[in-house]
Write a protein that holds these residues in place. Structure first.
Motif, PDB file in Angstrom:
ATOM      1  N   ARG A  74     -30.561  81.749  20.516  1.00 27.37           N
ATOM      2  CA  ARG A  74     -29.311  81.195  19.981  1.00 27.37           C
ATOM      3  C   ARG A  74     -29.081  79.777  20.511  1.00 27.37           C
ATOM      4  NH1 ARG A  74     -26.302  84.672  17.161  1.00 27.37           N
ATOM      5  NH2 ARG A  74     -26.569  86.913  17.501  1.00 27.37           N
ATOM      6  N   LEU A  75     -29.331  79.580  21.787  1.00 27.96           N
ATOM      7  CA  LEU A  75     -29.148  78.254  22.372  1.00 27.96           C
ATOM      8  C   LEU A  75     -30.055  77.229  21.699  1.00 27.96           C
ATOM      9  CD1 LEU A  75     -28.936  79.320  26.124  1.00 27.96           C
ATOM     10  CD2 LEU A  75     -27.127  78.142  24.876  1.00 27.96           C
ATOM     11  N   LEU A  76     -31.336  77.588  21.545  1.00 32.00           N
ATOM     12  CA  LEU A  76     -32.283  76.650  20.939  1.00 32.00           C
ATOM     13  C   LEU A  76     -31.911  76.351  19.489  1.00 32.00           C
ATOM     14  CD1 LEU A  76     -35.584  78.150  22.409  1.00 32.00           C
ATOM     15  CD2 LEU A  76     -34.487  75.997  23.080  1.00 32.00           C
ATOM     16  N   ALA A  77     -31.489  77.377  18.751  1.00 31.41           N
ATOM     17  CA  ALA A  77     -31.108  77.174  17.349  1.00 31.41           C
ATOM     18  C   ALA A  77     -29.904  76.248  17.224  1.00 31.41           C
ATOM     19  CB  ALA A  77     -30.814  78.521  16.691  1.00 31.41           C
ATOM     20  N   ALA A  78     -29.037  76.257  18.237  1.00 31.11           N
ATOM     21  CA  ALA A  78     -27.845  75.403  18.220  1.00 31.11           C
ATOM     22  C   ALA A  78     -28.121  74.011  18.790  1.00 31.11           C
ATOM     23  CB  ALA A  78     -26.726  76.075  19.016  1.00 31.11           C
ATOM     24  N   GLY A  79     -29.373  73.760  19.152  1.00 29.09           N
ATOM     25  CA  GLY A  79     -29.720  72.447  19.695  1.00 29.09           C
ATOM     26  C   GLY A  79     -29.533  72.318  21.186  1.00 29.09           C
ATOM     27  N   TRP A  80     -29.312  73.449  21.876  1.00 28.96           N
ATOM     28  CA  TRP A  80     -29.193  73.454  23.337  1.00 28.96           C
ATOM     29  C   TRP A  80     -30.557  73.750  23.954  1.00 28.96           C
ATOM     30  CZ3 TRP A  80     -24.537  74.565  26.619  1.00 28.96           C
ATOM     31  CH2 TRP A  80     -23.336  74.286  25.954  1.00 28.96           C
ATOM     32  N   GLY A  81     -30.697  73.369  25.224  1.00 35.31           N
ATOM     33  CA  GLY A  81     -31.809  73.830  26.030  1.00 35.31           C
ATOM     34  C   GLY A  81     -31.314  74.846  27.046  1.00 35.31           C
ATOM     35  N   TYR A  82     -32.235  75.412  27.786  1.00 33.54           N
ATOM     36  CA  TYR A  82     -31.830  76.335  28.845  1.00 33.54           C
ATOM     37  C   TYR A  82     -32.801  76.256  30.022  1.00 33.54           C
ATOM     38  CZ  TYR A  82     -35.458  79.639  27.225  1.00 33.54           C
ATOM     39  OH  TYR A  82     -36.646  80.229  26.876  1.00 33.54           O
ATOM     40  N   VAL A  83     -32.277  76.606  31.173  1.00 35.80           N
ATOM     41  CA  VAL A  83     -33.074  76.740  32.391  1.00 35.80           C
ATOM     42  C   VAL A  83     -32.896  78.165  32.889  1.00 35.80           C
ATOM     43  CG1 VAL A  83     -33.156  76.168  34.867  1.00 35.80           C
ATOM     44  CG2 VAL A  83     -33.042  74.338  33.163  1.00 35.80           C
ATOM     45  N   THR A  84     -33.992  78.807  33.259  1.00 35.99           N
ATOM     46  CA  THR A  84     -33.909  80.081  33.969  1.00 35.99           C
ATOM     47  C   THR A  84     -34.390  79.840  35.391  1.00 35.99           C
ATOM     48  OG1 THR A  84     -34.449  81.249  31.925  1.00 35.99           O
ATOM     49  CG2 THR A  84     -34.518  82.509  33.960  1.00 35.99           C
ATOM     50  N   ILE A  85     -33.532  80.144  36.359  1.00 32.50           N
ATOM     51  CA  ILE A  85     -33.880  79.943  37.769  1.00 32.50           C
ATOM     52  C   ILE A  85     -33.867  81.289  38.477  1.00 32.50           C
ATOM     53  CG2 ILE A  85     -31.488  79.409  38.464  1.00 32.50           C
ATOM     54  CD1 ILE A  85     -32.749  77.380  40.472  1.00 32.50           C
ATOM     55  N   VAL A 140     -19.525  73.479  32.135  1.00 30.78           N
ATOM     56  CA  VAL A 140     -19.122  74.712  31.468  1.00 30.78           C
ATOM     57  C   VAL A 140     -19.721  75.903  32.194  1.00 30.78           C
ATOM     58  CG1 VAL A 140     -21.061  74.500  29.844  1.00 30.78           C
ATOM     59  CG2 VAL A 140     -19.114  75.941  29.240  1.00 30.78           C
ATOM     60  N   GLY A 141     -18.990  77.037  32.191  1.00 34.57           N
ATOM     61  CA  GLY A 141     -19.483  78.257  32.810  1.00 34.57           C
ATOM     62  C   GLY A 141     -19.269  79.452  31.896  1.00 34.57           C
ATOM     63  N   LEU A 142     -20.269  80.314  31.810  1.00 29.66           N
ATOM     64  CA  LEU A 142     -20.155  81.602  31.119  1.00 29.66           C
ATOM     65  C   LEU A 142     -20.293  82.679  32.185  1.00 29.66           C
ATOM     66  CD1 LEU A 142     -19.973  83.467  28.696  1.00 29.66           C
ATOM     67  CD2 LEU A 142     -22.426  83.097  28.285  1.00 29.66           C
ATOM     68  N   ILE A 143     -19.186  83.338  32.500  1.00 30.37           N
ATOM     69  CA  ILE A 143     -19.111  84.262  33.626  1.00 30.37           C
ATOM     70  C   ILE A 143     -19.103  85.694  33.089  1.00 30.37           C
ATOM     71  CG2 ILE A 143     -17.901  84.787  35.759  1.00 30.37           C
ATOM     72  CD1 ILE A 143     -18.812  81.780  35.364  1.00 30.37           C
ATOM     73  N   GLY A 144     -20.220  86.391  33.215  1.00 31.55           N
ATOM     74  CA  GLY A 144     -20.367  87.693  32.592  1.00 31.55           C
ATOM     75  C   GLY A 144     -20.177  88.856  33.549  1.00 31.55           C
ATOM     76  N   ILE A 177     -14.701  83.629  30.467  1.00 32.40           N
ATOM     77  CA  ILE A 177     -14.817  84.902  31.184  1.00 32.40           C
ATOM     78  C   ILE A 177     -15.183  85.991  30.174  1.00 32.40           C
ATOM     79  CG2 ILE A 177     -13.691  86.526  32.733  1.00 32.40           C
ATOM     80  CD1 ILE A 177     -13.962  83.704  33.899  1.00 32.40           C
ATOM     81  N   SER A 178     -16.290  86.674  30.414  1.00 25.26           N
ATOM     82  CA  SER A 178     -16.854  87.624  29.457  1.00 25.26           C
ATOM     83  C   SER A 178     -16.983  89.013  30.070  1.00 25.26           C
ATOM     84  CB  SER A 178     -18.247  87.133  29.004  1.00 25.26           C
ATOM     85  OG  SER A 178     -18.974  88.137  28.333  1.00 25.26           O
ATOM     86  N   TYR A 179     -16.660  90.024  29.265  1.00 27.27           N
ATOM     87  CA  TYR A 179     -16.873  91.422  29.654  1.00 27.27           C
ATOM     88  C   TYR A 179     -17.299  92.226  28.436  1.00 27.27           C
ATOM     89  CZ  TYR A 179     -15.111  91.148  34.413  1.00 27.27           C
ATOM     90  OH  TYR A 179     -14.969  90.844  35.746  1.00 27.27           O
ATOM     91  N   GLY A 180     -17.861  93.418  28.696  1.00 26.84           N
ATOM     92  CA  GLY A 180     -18.128  94.403  27.659  1.00 26.84           C
ATOM     93  C   GLY A 180     -17.126  95.540  27.795  1.00 26.84           C
ATOM     94  N   HIS A 194     -23.235  96.143  29.790  1.00 32.40           N
ATOM     95  CA  HIS A 194     -23.236  95.278  30.969  1.00 32.40           C
ATOM     96  C   HIS A 194     -24.122  94.059  30.723  1.00 32.40           C
ATOM     97  CE1 HIS A 194     -22.130  94.494  35.044  1.00 32.40           C
ATOM     98  NE2 HIS A 194     -23.362  94.586  35.511  1.00 32.40           N
ATOM     99  N   THR A 195     -23.652  93.198  29.873  1.00 27.28           N
ATOM    100  CA  THR A 195     -24.383  92.011  29.440  1.00 27.28           C
ATOM    101  C   THR A 195     -23.379  91.037  28.834  1.00 27.28           C
ATOM    102  OG1 THR A 195     -26.044  91.186  27.851  1.00 27.28           O
ATOM    103  CG2 THR A 195     -24.833  93.168  27.230  1.00 27.28           C
ATOM    104  N   ASP A 196     -23.764  89.779  28.743  1.00 29.79           N
ATOM    105  CA  ASP A 196     -22.920  88.822  28.021  1.00 29.79           C
ATOM    106  C   ASP A 196     -23.574  88.382  26.721  1.00 29.79           C
ATOM    107  OD1 ASP A 196     -24.945  87.216  28.929  1.00 29.79           O
ATOM    108  OD2 ASP A 196     -23.689  85.873  30.106  1.00 29.79           O
ATOM    109  N   ALA A 197     -24.727  88.984  26.381  1.00 31.37           N
ATOM    110  CA  ALA A 197     -25.480  88.564  25.192  1.00 31.37           C
ATOM    111  C   ALA A 197     -24.641  88.588  23.912  1.00 31.37           C
ATOM    112  CB  ALA A 197     -26.739  89.423  25.039  1.00 31.37           C
ATOM    113  N   PRO A 198     -23.814  89.638  23.660  1.00 28.43           N
ATOM    114  CA  PRO A 198     -23.034  89.635  22.417  1.00 28.43           C
ATOM    115  C   PRO A 198     -22.023  88.496  22.324  1.00 28.43           C
ATOM    116  CG  PRO A 198     -23.148  91.852  23.337  1.00 28.43           C
ATOM    117  CD  PRO A 198     -23.668  90.923  24.384  1.00 28.43           C
ATOM    118  N   ASN A 199     -21.668  87.889  23.446  1.00 27.82           N
ATOM    119  CA  ASN A 199     -20.687  86.802  23.417  1.00 27.82           C
ATOM    120  C   ASN A 199     -21.321  85.426  23.224  1.00 27.82           C
ATOM    121  OD1 ASN A 199     -18.148  87.946  23.436  1.00 27.82           O
ATOM    122  ND2 ASN A 199     -17.989  88.034  25.658  1.00 27.82           N
ATOM    123  N   PHE A 200     -22.659  85.346  23.230  1.00 28.14           N
ATOM    124  CA  PHE A 200     -23.291  84.036  23.069  1.00 28.14           C
ATOM    125  C   PHE A 200     -22.985  83.424  21.708  1.00 28.14           C
ATOM    126  CE2 PHE A 200     -25.484  84.467  27.000  1.00 28.14           C
ATOM    127  CZ  PHE A 200     -25.986  83.200  27.295  1.00 28.14           C
TER     128      PHE A 200
END
Length: 516
Positions: free
Chosen positions: A254-265, A349-353, A423-426, A492-498
């Motif tokens: 989703r990030l790439l399709a929207a023109g965003w990049g991502y880092v996984t650390i 920006v922060g996405l807090i899941g 702030i995100s929850y399921g 227990h994920t934030d994927a649906p909120n992306f």
């Protein structure tokens, strides 16, 4: 082929040098590395604090005698929160200037001393090295992927080595620089490019020759199967395959399709996720292998420090808009993402899941996970040593509970203001358990809104009275401000909120995907 061989040779030489360096270290020149079990480390901190007995954490099993409380009538032993807009001297915070110069520093001091710990002043320098640069294809999107290692200078104490691992992926079909979301997790190259058939033939020929030199009997086997190729290609991307259905997209896609990049650390390469590891990782390195002092940092702050160092690297990366870098995490990494955002104002920006206690949920609330689950359970290493005081039953200073904390999570969220904070929850029915106390996080979020408004930003658009506002039904979009809340209908994920987070963040960042 030459590039591939160079990678192999470089890796071999680097590993050989590293092994040689380890073998010549004279450990007698340095303080002896402390080896504690979790129980020994916790006991050491209790001794430093004068704690005799900690209360045990609550059980998630309703049938256990010490089960967690889920009765809302018992959930608020101290319902009044510390006033985020009142200085310690009792004066009100009425201007942004007072907030930045007086109140925010007060809160930072309390959170560092009592909750998350202080980052030492002697943290060594990090040197980032691009290990692999690859052009790949992810869900039909061409990308540039980099595997990057951040080596922490350990010359002062070479008995501990810290090499942080991360992967950066940015779309190659978008005019940059682009926003990037740093995500805590296991970094892997998403779709490593495969050799062409001609290159693969050369690789197989060299591989067979090397195997025969190593073991002459292999010659007979290869002659027996002359058409066999030990190394085969993975299937190439099918550009004519139908696009994935929307519900099948991963957050990264989703990030790439929207023109965003991502880092996984990888947090584990920054600091181990257990109490026995507090004399290892970056915390152990800065302490030269010795146990922590009560106000020193825990794992949440250490992981946040690592994310900040990743942002240091991104500030040198021309493909990335370093002014539009975000931080994301779920569960314990949701706690770490919120801590990162609060302490490092460079994050936009922060996405807090699903962060729960120690994250967005109020410490004072006694609902599901309790303060005692952090102090007396398996999560004490996430926090400063001083945090143990608030789960104390017997000690030289008496008994303390979460009600005695000088700060609470609404003030942690307020430290993110006026930047974008989601702030995100399921829902419990799908696995985002009541244990996390979604309501306690909602209360903290609306209470933090006063600071967002003071600084000229928009909050959730409801009153800031955490005692009277009711949590909205799941799937309610509260996305009209810089502070956002959404409870999806998953686990227990934030994927649906992306799919909601990305357009929300892009709008407020004034980012629009542009093709070259």
């Amino acid at each position: 082929m030459k590039q591939l061989a160079l990678i192999f040779i470089t890796a071999f030489v680097s590993n050989s040098i590293a092994m040689a360096q380890v073998s010549v270290i004279d450990s007698s020149k340095y303080p002896k590395l402390t080896v504690f079990t979790v129980q020994q480390d916790q006991a050491n901190m209790m001794q430093q604090l004068g704690i005799i007995k900690l209360r045990p954490g609550k059980s998630g099993n309703d049938k256990d005698p010490n089960h967690a409380n889920y009765d809302e009538a018992l959930a608020n032993p101290c319902p009044q929160l510390p006033d985020v807009l009142t200085l310690k001297n009792g004066k009100r915070v009425t201007t942004a200037d007072i907030w930045w110069k007086q109140r925010r520093p007060e809160l930072i001091e309390d959170f560092e001393r009592e909750v998350y710990g202080r980052v030492p002043k002697n943290v060594p320098k990090v040197t980032w090295t691009v290990k692999v640069l690859d052009r790949e294809v992810v869900n039909r999107i061409p990308v540039i992927a980099k595997e990057i290692i951040g080596h922490v200078d350990n010359s002062a104490y070479p008995l501990i080595n810290v090499d942080m691992k991360m992967v950066l992926v940015v779309p190659a079909n978008v005019k940059g620089p682009v926003p990037v979301l740093i995500m805590f997790g296991r970094p892997v190259l998403p779709a490593p490019a495969q050799p062409s058939p001609d290159d693969l033939e050369k690789i197989n020929a060299a591989y067979k020759e090397m195997m025969i030199k190593s073991d002459p009997s292999m010659k007979e086997i290869f002659e027996k199967y002359p058409a066999y190729q030990p190394i085969t290609r993975l299937p190439a991307p099918n550009f004519f395959a139908p696009a994935k259905a929307d519900e099948e997209l991963t957050p990264q896609e989703r990030l790439l399709a929207a023109g965003w990049g991502y880092v996984t650390i990888d947090p584990a390469t920054i600091q181990p996720d257990n109490g026995a590891g507090l004399t290892r990782g970056i915390i152990g390195l800065t302490n030269m292998g010795q146990p922590r002092k009560p106000d020193q940092w825990g794992a949440l702050r250490a992981w946040g420090w690592g994310a900040s160092r990743a942002l240091d690297y991104l500030e040198t990366e021309p493909l990335v808009n370093a002014k539009q870098v975000g931080i994301e995490g779920v569960s314990r990494y949701g706690k770490a993402a919120l801590v990162t955002m609060a302490f490092d104002q460079r994050f936009a920006v922060g996405l807090i899941g699903s962060s729960g206690k120690g994250g967005a949920t109020l410490h004072r609330r006694v609902f599901g996970e309790s303060v005692e689950n952090l102090t007396g359970g398996g999560g004490y290493h996430w926090m400063a040593g001083n945090y143990l005081k608030y789960g104390t039953e017997e000690s030289g200073f008496g008994k303390k509970t979460g009600c005695d904390l000088p700060v609470d999570s609404h003030e942690l969220i307020s430290l993110c203001a006026p930047r974008l904070t989601f702030i995100s929850y399921g829902i419990p029915e799908k696995g985002d358990a009541n244990w996390l106390d979604q309501k306690g996080s909602y209360q903290a979020t609306i209470a933090a809104g006063t600071v967002f408004k003071l600084l000229g930003a928009k909050d959730l658009g409801v009153s800031n009275d955490h005692l009277t506002e009711k949590m909205p039904p799941m799937l309610t979009d509260m996305l009209n401000g810089h502070l956002a809340w959404r409870q999806h209908d998953g686990g227990h994920t934030d994927a649906p909120n992306f799919k909601f987070f990305i357009p929300w963040a892009s709008k407020w960042l004034n980012y629009e995907k542009k093709t070259p």
